[in-house]
Design a protein around this motif. Structure first.
Motif, PDB file in Angstrom:
ATOM      1  N   ILE A  29       0.836  -1.207   0.000  1.00 13.59           N
ATOM      2  CA  ILE A  29       0.000   0.000   0.000  1.00 13.59           C
ATOM      3  C   ILE A  29       0.866   1.250   0.000  1.00 13.59           C
ATOM      4  O   ILE A  29       0.658   2.173  -0.797  1.00 13.59           O
ATOM      5  CB  ILE A  29      -0.976   0.000   1.192  1.00 13.59           C
ATOM      6  CG1 ILE A  29      -2.078  -1.025   0.971  1.00 13.59           C
ATOM      7  CG2 ILE A  29      -1.576   1.402   1.422  1.00 13.59           C
ATOM      8  CD1 ILE A  29      -2.963  -1.257   2.188  1.00 13.59           C
ATOM      9  N   ARG A  30       1.843   1.295   0.882  1.00 10.50           N
ATOM     10  CA  ARG A  30       2.697   2.484   0.963  1.00 10.50           C
ATOM     11  C   ARG A  30       3.453   2.734  -0.336  1.00 10.50           C
ATOM     12  O   ARG A  30       3.521   3.875  -0.822  1.00 10.50           O
ATOM     13  CB  ARG A  30       3.666   2.354   2.129  1.00 10.50           C
ATOM     14  CG  ARG A  30       2.983   2.444   3.472  1.00 10.50           C
ATOM     15  CD  ARG A  30       3.959   2.306   4.605  1.00 10.50           C
ATOM     16  NE  ARG A  30       3.254   2.268   5.891  1.00 10.50           N
ATOM     17  CZ  ARG A  30       3.875   2.275   7.058  1.00 10.50           C
ATOM     18  NH1 ARG A  30       5.193   2.320   7.115  1.00 10.50           N
ATOM     19  NH2 ARG A  30       3.176   2.242   8.182  1.00 10.50           N
ATOM     20  N   LEU A  31       4.020   1.684  -0.898  1.00 11.92           N
ATOM     21  CA  LEU A  31       4.800   1.857  -2.122  1.00 11.92           C
ATOM     22  C   LEU A  31       3.915   2.178  -3.323  1.00 11.92           C
ATOM     23  O   LEU A  31       4.263   3.030  -4.146  1.00 11.92           O
ATOM     24  CB  LEU A  31       5.644   0.615  -2.389  1.00 11.92           C
ATOM     25  CG  LEU A  31       6.736   0.324  -1.347  1.00 11.92           C
ATOM     26  CD1 LEU A  31       7.479  -0.955  -1.712  1.00 11.92           C
ATOM     27  CD2 LEU A  31       7.689   1.491  -1.195  1.00 11.92           C
ATOM     28  N   LEU A  32       2.776   1.514  -3.418  1.00 13.06           N
ATOM     29  CA  LEU A  32       1.871   1.796  -4.533  1.00 13.06           C
ATOM     30  C   LEU A  32       1.301   3.210  -4.462  1.00 13.06           C
ATOM     31  O   LEU A  32       1.195   3.891  -5.484  1.00 13.06           O
ATOM     32  CB  LEU A  32       0.738   0.765  -4.577  1.00 13.06           C
ATOM     33  CG  LEU A  32       1.147  -0.634  -5.045  1.00 13.06           C
ATOM     34  CD1 LEU A  32       0.008  -1.628  -4.842  1.00 13.06           C
ATOM     35  CD2 LEU A  32       1.611  -0.621  -6.487  1.00 13.06           C
ATOM     36  N   ILE A  33       0.963   3.656  -3.272  1.00 11.58           N
ATOM     37  CA  ILE A  33       0.457   5.026  -3.127  1.00 11.58           C
ATOM     38  C   ILE A  33       1.545   6.030  -3.485  1.00 11.58           C
ATOM     39  O   ILE A  33       1.287   7.014  -4.188  1.00 11.58           O
ATOM     40  CB  ILE A  33      -0.109   5.263  -1.717  1.00 11.58           C
ATOM     41  CG1 ILE A  33      -1.450   4.535  -1.597  1.00 11.58           C
ATOM     42  CG2 ILE A  33      -0.264   6.749  -1.405  1.00 11.58           C
ATOM     43  CD1 ILE A  33      -2.090   4.604  -0.242  1.00 11.58           C
ATOM     44  N   ALA A  34       2.763   5.784  -3.024  1.00 11.78           N
ATOM     45  CA  ALA A  34       3.869   6.683  -3.371  1.00 11.78           C
ATOM     46  C   ALA A  34       4.048   6.763  -4.882  1.00 11.78           C
ATOM     47  O   ALA A  34       4.142   7.854  -5.454  1.00 11.78           O
ATOM     48  CB  ALA A  34       5.163   6.216  -2.697  1.00 11.78           C
ATOM     49  N   ILE A 124       6.498  13.781  -0.827  1.00  9.22           N
ATOM     50  CA  ILE A 124       5.258  12.999  -0.847  1.00  9.22           C
ATOM     51  C   ILE A 124       5.576  11.511  -0.736  1.00  9.22           C
ATOM     52  O   ILE A 124       4.910  10.775  -0.010  1.00  9.22           O
ATOM     53  CB  ILE A 124       4.435  13.332  -2.112  1.00  9.22           C
ATOM     54  CG1 ILE A 124       3.869  14.747  -1.990  1.00  9.22           C
ATOM     55  CG2 ILE A 124       3.334  12.307  -2.351  1.00  9.22           C
ATOM     56  CD1 ILE A 124       3.318  15.318  -3.282  1.00  9.22           C
ATOM     57  N   GLY A 125       6.588  11.058  -1.432  1.00 16.09           N
ATOM     58  CA  GLY A 125       7.006   9.663  -1.336  1.00 16.09           C
ATOM     59  C   GLY A 125       7.446   9.292   0.066  1.00 16.09           C
ATOM     60  O   GLY A 125       7.089   8.229   0.588  1.00 16.09           O
ATOM     61  N   MET A 126       8.225  10.178   0.706  1.00 18.40           N
ATOM     62  CA  MET A 126       8.639   9.917   2.085  1.00 18.40           C
ATOM     63  C   MET A 126       7.429   9.855   3.009  1.00 18.40           C
ATOM     64  O   MET A 126       7.355   9.003   3.895  1.00 18.40           O
ATOM     65  CB  MET A 126       9.610  10.995   2.574  1.00 18.40           C
ATOM     66  CG  MET A 126      11.000  10.861   2.012  1.00 18.40           C
ATOM     67  SD  MET A 126      12.166  12.007   2.769  1.00 18.40           S
ATOM     68  CE  MET A 126      11.893  13.466   1.795  1.00 18.40           C
ATOM     69  N   THR A 127       6.483  10.752   2.796  1.00 17.01           N
ATOM     70  CA  THR A 127       5.279  10.787   3.628  1.00 17.01           C
ATOM     71  C   THR A 127       4.498   9.482   3.500  1.00 17.01           C
ATOM     72  O   THR A 127       4.075   8.895   4.503  1.00 17.01           O
ATOM     73  CB  THR A 127       4.404  11.997   3.240  1.00 17.01           C
ATOM     74  OG1 THR A 127       5.188  13.194   3.352  1.00 17.01           O
ATOM     75  CG2 THR A 127       3.183  12.114   4.123  1.00 17.01           C
ATOM     76  N   ALA A 128       4.329   9.009   2.281  1.00 17.48           N
ATOM     77  CA  ALA A 128       3.640   7.727   2.072  1.00 17.48           C
ATOM     78  C   ALA A 128       4.438   6.581   2.669  1.00 17.48           C
ATOM     79  O   ALA A 128       3.870   5.684   3.302  1.00 17.48           O
ATOM     80  CB  ALA A 128       3.387   7.496   0.587  1.00 17.48           C
ATOM     81  N   GLY A 129       5.738   6.594   2.494  1.00 13.69           N
ATOM     82  CA  GLY A 129       6.587   5.539   3.030  1.00 13.69           C
ATOM     83  C   GLY A 129       6.560   5.462   4.539  1.00 13.69           C
ATOM     84  O   GLY A 129       6.710   4.387   5.129  1.00 13.69           O
ATOM     85  N   LEU A 130       6.361   6.602   5.178  1.00 16.07           N
ATOM     86  CA  LEU A 130       6.276   6.641   6.639  1.00 16.07           C
ATOM     87  C   LEU A 130       4.899   6.212   7.144  1.00 16.07           C
ATOM     88  O   LEU A 130       4.692   6.107   8.354  1.00 16.07           O
ATOM     89  CB  LEU A 130       6.597   8.051   7.148  1.00 16.07           C
ATOM     90  CG  LEU A 130       8.052   8.477   7.012  1.00 16.07           C
ATOM     91  CD1 LEU A 130       8.196   9.974   7.260  1.00 16.07           C
ATOM     92  CD2 LEU A 130       8.939   7.678   7.955  1.00 16.07           C
ATOM     93  N   GLY A 131       3.954   5.980   6.228  1.00 17.51           N
ATOM     94  CA  GLY A 131       2.634   5.522   6.628  1.00 17.51           C
ATOM     95  C   GLY A 131       1.618   6.619   6.828  1.00 17.51           C
ATOM     96  O   GLY A 131       0.572   6.402   7.430  1.00 17.51           O
TER      97      GLY A 131
END
Length: 160
Positions: A29-34, A124-131
Motif C-alpha cells: 500500500i505504501r509503495l503503490l500510493i507513493a 510525498i514519497g517519504m510521507t507515504a513511506g512513513l505511513g
C-alpha cells in the motif's frame, strides 16, 4: 539436515522481511500510493511538456518511500531516521539541480518549477513511506492546485 534444506532455509531467511500477509499488504500500500501520487504529479508535468514526467516522478516518489520504509522495518530510532531523510533531501537537491537551466539572458532561469516539483514528489514519497498516506494525498492535491492555479493567477496579475 540436508544441503538442500539448508539452502531452502537460507533462501527463506533472506525473504523474511515480509513475514506475514499484514506486513506485505502494508508495504504494498505504501509503495503503490507513493508511485501513484508521484505519477499524478508527473502526468501533470508531462502534459505541460516538461522534461521530468511520469516515470521520473514515479521513481523519485517510490525511491523516497523505500528509503524511509526499510529503516522503519529494520527498527531504527527516530534520530537515525532523520539522518536518512536528510540524505534523501540532499540527493534530491542534486537531481533537481540537473533540471535547472540558465538561459542566455541574465534574468532568465528555466526548470525551477520542475526542480521544486521533484523535491515535492520526494517529500510525498517519504510521507507515504512513513505511513501517512492521507497527508501524502493532501500534499499531492495541493501541489496540483499550485501547478494549475498559479499560472492563471500570474497571468491575471500581469494583465493588470
Amino acid at each position: 539436515m540436508s544441503a538442500w534444506q539448508q539452502i531452502g532455509g537460507t533462501i527463506a531467511a533472506e525473504f523474511s522481511d515480509l513475514p506475514d500477509l499484514v506486513e506485505l499488504t502494508r508495504v504494498c500500500i505504501r509503495l503503490l500510493i507513493a508511485a501513484l501520487l508521484g505519477g499524478i504529479l508527473g502526468f501533470e508535468r508531462e502534459q505541460k511538456g516538461k522534461a521530468a514526467g511520469i516515470k521520473t516522478h514515479m521513481l523519485v516518489s517510490l525511491g523516497s518511500a523505500i528509503f524511509v520504509l526499510i529503516p522503519l522495518q529494520a527498527g531504527v530510532q527516530p534520530a537515525e531516521l532523520t539522518r536518512v531523510i536528510q540524505g534523501i533531501v540532499s540527493g534530491i537537491g542534486f537531481l533537481g539541480a540537473g533540471t535547472i537551466l540558465k538561459a542566455d539572458t541574465e534574468d532568465r532561469v528555466r526548470g525551477l518549477t520542475t526542480a521544486a516539483g521533484i523535491w515535492m514528489t520526494s517529500a510525498i514519497g517519504m510521507t507515504a513511506g512513513l505511513g501517512h498516506e492521507a497527508s501524502a494525498v493532501l500534499c499531492t492535491l495541493l501541489a496540483l492546485l499550485i501547478f494549475a492555479a498559479m499560472p492563471r493567477l500570474m497571468r491575471l496579475i500581469e494583465k493588470e
